[in-house]
Design a protein around this motif. Structure first.
Motif, PDB file in Angstrom:
ATOM      1  N   VAL A   1       0.735  -1.217  -0.118  1.00 15.51           N
ATOM      2  CA  VAL A   1      -0.080  -0.019   0.024  1.00 15.51           C
ATOM      3  C   VAL A   1       0.739   1.317   0.037  1.00 15.51           C
ATOM      4  CG1 VAL A   1      -1.945   1.027   1.223  1.00 15.51           C
ATOM      5  CG2 VAL A   1      -1.747  -1.285   1.367  1.00 15.51           C
ATOM      6  N   SER A   2       0.631   2.327  -0.904  1.00 15.07           N
ATOM      7  CA  SER A   2       1.431   3.494  -0.893  1.00 15.07           C
ATOM      8  C   SER A   2       0.573   4.675  -0.242  1.00 15.07           C
ATOM      9  CB  SER A   2       1.709   3.832  -2.473  1.00 15.07           C
ATOM     10  OG  SER A   2       2.399   5.036  -2.599  1.00 15.07           O
ATOM     11  N   CYS A   3       1.041   5.218   0.649  1.00 17.40           N
ATOM     12  CA  CYS A   3       0.101   6.081   1.439  1.00 17.40           C
ATOM     13  C   CYS A   3       1.259   7.666   1.355  1.00 17.40           C
ATOM     14  CB  CYS A   3      -0.180   5.947   2.680  1.00 17.40           C
ATOM     15  SG  CYS A   3      -1.535   4.410   2.866  1.00 17.40           S
ATOM     16  N   GLY A   4       0.668   8.528   1.052  1.00 18.37           N
ATOM     17  CA  GLY A   4       1.248   9.741   1.132  1.00 18.37           C
ATOM     18  C   GLY A   4       0.696  10.932   0.618  1.00 18.37           C
ATOM     19  N   PRO A   5       1.168  12.284   0.722  1.00 17.52           N
ATOM     20  CA  PRO A   5       0.490  13.175   0.141  1.00 17.52           C
ATOM     21  C   PRO A   5       0.188  13.245  -1.049  1.00 17.52           C
ATOM     22  CG  PRO A   5       2.718  13.862   0.812  1.00 17.52           C
ATOM     23  CD  PRO A   5       2.450  12.458   1.173  1.00 17.52           C
ATOM     24  N   TYR A   6      -0.711  13.738  -1.540  1.00 18.04           N
ATOM     25  CA  TYR A   6      -1.372  13.756  -3.096  1.00 18.04           C
ATOM     26  C   TYR A   6      -0.949  15.402  -3.643  1.00 18.04           C
ATOM     27  CZ  TYR A   6      -5.552  15.921  -1.776  1.00 18.04           C
ATOM     28  OH  TYR A   6      -6.800  16.749  -1.377  1.00 18.04           O
ATOM     29  N   ALA A   7      -0.970  16.337  -2.642  1.00 16.72           N
ATOM     30  CA  ALA A   7      -0.821  17.598  -2.685  1.00 16.72           C
ATOM     31  C   ALA A   7       0.755  18.075  -2.485  1.00 16.72           C
ATOM     32  CB  ALA A   7      -1.659  18.475  -2.046  1.00 16.72           C
ATOM     33  N   GLY A   8       1.397  18.476  -3.550  1.00 18.82           N
ATOM     34  CA  GLY A   8       2.923  18.839  -3.218  1.00 18.82           C
ATOM     35  C   GLY A   8       2.710  20.274  -2.535  1.00 18.82           C
ATOM     36  N   THR A   9       1.817  20.974  -2.587  1.00 17.12           N
ATOM     37  CA  THR A   9       1.736  22.514  -1.953  1.00 17.12           C
ATOM     38  C   THR A   9       0.183  22.726  -1.758  1.00 17.12           C
ATOM     39  OG1 THR A   9       1.064  23.565  -4.376  1.00 17.12           O
ATOM     40  CG2 THR A   9       3.434  23.375  -3.676  1.00 17.12           C
ATOM     41  N   PHE A  10       0.007  23.656  -0.699  1.00 19.56           N
ATOM     42  CA  PHE A  10      -1.181  23.891  -0.448  1.00 19.56           C
ATOM     43  C   PHE A  10      -2.093  24.209  -1.513  1.00 19.56           C
ATOM     44  CE2 PHE A  10      -4.424  26.586   1.409  1.00 19.56           C
ATOM     45  CZ  PHE A  10      -4.989  25.957   2.584  1.00 19.56           C
ATOM     46  N   GLY A  11      -1.795  24.805  -2.498  1.00 14.12           N
ATOM     47  CA  GLY A  11      -2.553  25.204  -3.822  1.00 14.12           C
ATOM     48  C   GLY A  11      -3.113  23.761  -4.477  1.00 14.12           C
ATOM     49  N   GLU A  12      -2.570  22.710  -4.227  1.00 15.04           N
ATOM     50  CA  GLU A  12      -2.812  21.588  -4.947  1.00 15.04           C
ATOM     51  C   GLU A  12      -3.923  20.631  -4.203  1.00 15.04           C
ATOM     52  OE1 GLU A  12       0.909  19.567  -5.861  1.00 15.04           O
ATOM     53  OE2 GLU A  12       1.497  21.084  -7.078  1.00 15.04           O
ATOM     54  N   VAL A  13      -4.302  21.042  -2.913  1.00 15.31           N
ATOM     55  CA  VAL A  13      -5.372  20.464  -2.242  1.00 15.31           C
ATOM     56  C   VAL A  13      -6.505  20.515  -3.191  1.00 15.31           C
ATOM     57  CG1 VAL A  13      -6.754  20.294  -0.183  1.00 15.31           C
ATOM     58  CG2 VAL A  13      -4.348  20.948  -0.105  1.00 15.31           C
ATOM     59  N   ALA A  14      -7.346  19.231  -3.073  1.00 17.48           N
ATOM     60  CA  ALA A  14      -8.322  19.029  -3.941  1.00 17.48           C
ATOM     61  C   ALA A  14      -9.231  20.098  -4.285  1.00 17.48           C
ATOM     62  CB  ALA A  14      -9.259  17.825  -3.292  1.00 17.48           C
ATOM     63  N   SER A  15      -9.617  20.758  -3.304  1.00 18.20           N
ATOM     64  CA  SER A  15     -10.661  21.984  -3.710  1.00 18.20           C
ATOM     65  C   SER A  15     -10.527  23.002  -2.740  1.00 18.20           C
ATOM     66  CB  SER A  15     -12.197  21.524  -3.511  1.00 18.20           C
ATOM     67  OG  SER A  15     -12.539  21.193  -2.094  1.00 18.20           O
ATOM     68  N   LYS A  16     -11.133  24.386  -3.024  1.00 20.85           N
ATOM     69  CA  LYS A  16     -10.903  25.578  -2.171  1.00 20.85           C
ATOM     70  C   LYS A  16     -11.603  25.348  -0.748  1.00 20.85           C
ATOM     71  CE  LYS A  16      -8.840  28.046  -5.242  1.00 20.85           C
ATOM     72  NZ  LYS A  16      -7.386  28.458  -5.010  1.00 20.85           N
ATOM     73  N   PHE A  17     -12.621  24.282  -0.843  1.00 23.81           N
ATOM     74  CA  PHE A  17     -13.362  24.114   0.559  1.00 23.81           C
ATOM     75  C   PHE A  17     -12.586  23.343   1.078  1.00 23.81           C
ATOM     76  CE2 PHE A  17     -17.138  24.843  -2.152  1.00 23.81           C
ATOM     77  CZ  PHE A  17     -17.687  25.994  -1.512  1.00 23.81           C
ATOM     78  N   TRP A  18     -11.961  22.412   0.664  1.00 27.68           N
ATOM     79  CA  TRP A  18     -10.929  21.701   1.620  1.00 27.68           C
ATOM     80  C   TRP A  18      -9.927  22.619   2.129  1.00 27.68           C
ATOM     81  CZ3 TRP A  18     -10.162  15.921  -0.151  1.00 27.68           C
ATOM     82  CH2 TRP A  18     -11.284  15.111  -0.173  1.00 27.68           C
TER      83      TRP A  18
END
Length: 222
Positions: free
Chosen positions: A74-91
Motif C-alpha cells: 500500500v502506498s500512502c502519502g500526500p497527493y498535494a505537493g503544495t497547499f494550492g494543490e489540495v483537492a478543492s478550495k473548500f478543503w
C-alpha cells in the motif's frame, strides 16, 4: 509556593484535554476521511477479482493506494505537493480551520498539565481561560467539518468516488474513521470547555483552602 492540587474533576479535564487534542491531530493527518469504492487489485485474475479487492482512501491532503502486482503493498502519502494543490478550495478552507482548532487544543493540552501546580495567572483562573480557548477551538473545528463535505464535487474526489460525486454527496464513497474521529474530538472539546468550570470549582473549594492553610504542598481530593 507551588501547591500541587489534584482533584477528580481537574484530572478528568486535564486528561480529556490531552486526548481530544491528540485525536484531532491524528484525524487531521490521516488519509482515511473518504473510503473509495471497492476495486480489484492489479495483476489478479478474473476468478480472484471478487475476492481480492481493496478500498483506496482519500484524506484532506493525502491518499492511500495499492501498488504492485497482486497486492504487493500500500502506498500512502500526500497527493498535494503544495497547499494550492489540495483537492478543492473548500478543503483548503477546511484545513485552515481544522489546523487552527487543533493548534488551539494542543496549546491548551500543554497548559493543562501545568494547572496541577498553577491555577491562576494574575488572579485570573487558568481553567476559565483554557475553557474559553477550548470553546473557540471547538467552533473552529466545527466550521472546518462543515466545509469539508462541500468539497466532494472536486475532480480528485470524482476519481475515487465516481463521476456522480457532488458537494455533500460522496456517491460510491463512504466516510472513514478519521471523519468520525474529528467529530468525536469536536464534541469532546465542547465537553472539556464545560468541565473546565467544574475543575475551577474543585481546585478552589473550601477543602482545598483548608489543606493549603495546614501547610500541605500536595493536595489530593476526590
Amino acid at each position: 509556593m507551588c501547591h500541587v492540587i489534584v482533584t477528580c474533576r481537574s484530572m478528568l479535564w486535564t486528561l480529556l484535554s490531552i486526548v481530544v487534542a491528540f485525536v484531532e491531530l491524528v484525524a487531521f493527518m490521516s488519509p482515511d476521511w473518504l473510503l473509495g469504492s471497492l476495486r480489484p487489485e492489479s495483476g489478479v485474475s478474473k476468478t480472484e477479482m471478487d475476492v481480492r479487492k481493496y478500498r483506496p482512501s482519500l484524506g484532506l491532503y493525502s491518499r492511500c493506494l495499492h501498488i504492485g502486482t497482486q497486492g504487493v503493498g500500500v502506498s500512502c502519502g500526500p497527493y498535494a505537493g503544495t497547499f494550492g494543490e489540495v483537492a478543492s478550495k473548500f478543503w483548503q478552507a477546511s484545513m485552515l480551520f481544522l489546523a487552527a482548532g487543533t493548534l488551539v487544543l494542543g496549546c491548551v493540552a500543554c497548559i493543562s498539565i501545568f494547572t496541577l501546580c498553577f491555577q491562576s495567572i494574575k488572579k485570573k483562573s487558568i481553567f476559565n481561560i483554557c475553557g474559553l480557548l477550548q470553546a473557540i477551538g471547538g467552533l473552529l473545528l466545527m466550521v472546518g467539518l462543515m466545509l469539508y463535505p462541500a468539497g466532494w464535487g472536486s475532480e480528485k474526489v470524482m476519481l475515487f468516488c465516481g463521476t456522480e460525486a457532488s458537494p455533500f454527496r460522496p456517491a460510491q464513497c463512504s466516510l472513514g474513521w478519521a471523519f468520525y474521529a474529528a467529530i468525536g474530538g469536536t464534541l469532546g472539546t465542547f465537553l472539556c470547555s464545560v468541565l473546565s468550570a467544574q475543575a475551577e470549582i474543585a481546585t478552589s473549594s473550601d477543602k482545598v483552602q483548608e489543606e493549603i492553610e495546614e501547610g500541605k504542598s500536595l493536595i489530593c481530593l476526590l
